[in-house]
Write a protein that holds these residues in place. Structure first.
Motif: not given
Length: 131
Positions: A110-130
């Motif tokens: 439903g959104g128009n904002a597209v971002r690199e999957s690597s940015d998304f995955l690194y954010e998720e990884l940071r959350a997991l490691r924290q």
């Protein structure tokens, strides 16, 4: 001391065999992720699968988060011998197509904002490691 021809060949052969043995085992020891890193990678894949509101853009086509996670898991299994860390996983399995070299992207449904999957995955990884 000067080595005779046969003694030199024996020494050289033993040295070469030792080198090859050590080089071969050193490569095997670091070729796959540790159990803890494998668990983080699996958790990362599960976090992707759980994003029902995410669209995964790969080679011009849209895929569900579940399909994206399945694709990443297949790539992980294929390239596992080359992956040691979750960061390696992201680079090898979650960043771009091996065939076309086109980068993967994500968009929230439903959104128009597209971002690199690597940015998304690194954010998720940071959350997991924290955690």
């Amino acid at each position: 001391m000067v080595l005779g021809g046969s003694m030199f060949l024996a020494f050289f052969r033993n040295a070469c065999c030792t080198f090859l043995l050590l080089a071969g085992t050193a490569g095997l020891a670091s070729a796959t992720p540790s159990a803890s890193e494998d668990k983080i990678i699996e958790s990362l894949i599960q976090r992707v699968a759980a994003r029902a509101n995410m669209v995964f853009l790969r080679n011009g086509n849209e895929y569900s988060a579940a399909d994206a996670a399945r694709h990443m898991r297949e790539k992980y299994e294929y390239f596992k011998q080359e992956i040691v860390t979750a960061e390696d996983f992201i680079l090898r399995c979650g960043t771009r197509s091996e065939m076309t070299k086109v980068t993967y992207k994500v968009r929230m449904a439903g959104g128009n904002a597209v971002r690199e999957s690597s940015d998304f995955l690194y954010e998720e990884l940071r959350a997991l490691r924290q955690r």
